[in-house]
Design a protein around this motif. Structure first.
Motif, PDB file in Angstrom:
ATOM      1  N   GLU A 118       0.806  -1.216   0.000  1.00  0.00           N
ATOM      2  CA  GLU A 118       0.000   0.000   0.000  1.00  0.00           C
ATOM      3  C   GLU A 118       0.839   1.266   0.000  1.00  0.00           C
ATOM      4  O   GLU A 118       0.363   2.317  -0.419  1.00  0.00           O
ATOM      5  N   SER A 149      -0.343  -2.493  -6.303  1.00  0.00           N
ATOM      6  CA  SER A 149      -1.744  -2.272  -5.941  1.00  0.00           C
ATOM      7  C   SER A 149      -2.256  -3.512  -5.212  1.00  0.00           C
ATOM      8  O   SER A 149      -1.951  -4.636  -5.602  1.00  0.00           O
ATOM      9  N   LYS A 150      -3.014  -3.253  -4.152  1.00  0.00           N
ATOM     10  CA  LYS A 150      -3.639  -4.341  -3.396  1.00  0.00           C
ATOM     11  C   LYS A 150      -4.933  -4.700  -4.102  1.00  0.00           C
ATOM     12  O   LYS A 150      -5.732  -3.844  -4.419  1.00  0.00           O
TER      13      LYS A 150
END
Length: 131
Positions: free
Chosen positions: A26, A32-33
């Motif tokens: 994060e 990107s999560k």
């Protein structure tokens, strides 16, 4: 298995802490999560770096009790049209190290198995199951 039958889905890595991996993802550019998932009570992080899906686990499904949990690369995961057909192949079935088993989570419903075609080289093959 012939060319074109298997599709790379993700790479899997073991980490000391999924929560720490999530915080790094994060806070680090390019990452990107996508989601946190759960398989039989074990959480893992699904993330992306560029166009590559990468999953972070503290424990792999195939870990033994005596196996030390060292951080690093675990396995590559591939989708196949029929896991049963792979298991019928003696070259693959002789290298089966875990499974087959059925798992379910936010990622869907899958039948999976892990193979070790060369020492230290693990491959997960998965078949999507329609609900």
């Amino acid at each position: 298995m012939s060319d074109g039958e298997a599709k790379l889905i993700n790479l899997a890595f073991r980490v000391g802490s999924v929560a720490e991996a999530e915080a790094l993802v994060e806070s680090t550019g390019g990452w990107s999560k996508r989601a946190m998932h759960d398989i039989d009570g074990e959480q893992f992080l699904e993330a992306r770096f560029g166009g590559i899906s990468i999953n972070f686990f503290e424990t792999a499904l195939y870990d033994g009790k005596a196996e030390p949990a060292r951080a690093g690369f675990l396995h590559a995961s591939f989708a196949v049209p029929s896991l049963a057909a792979i298991l019928e192949n003696p070259d693959w079935s002789a290298r089966l190290v875990w499974g087959p088993s059925t798992i379910r989570g936010g990622f869907g419903h899958r039948r999976i198995a892990f193979f070790e075609p060369l020492p230290g080289c693990r491959i997960e093959l998965m078949e999507e199951i329609d609900d």
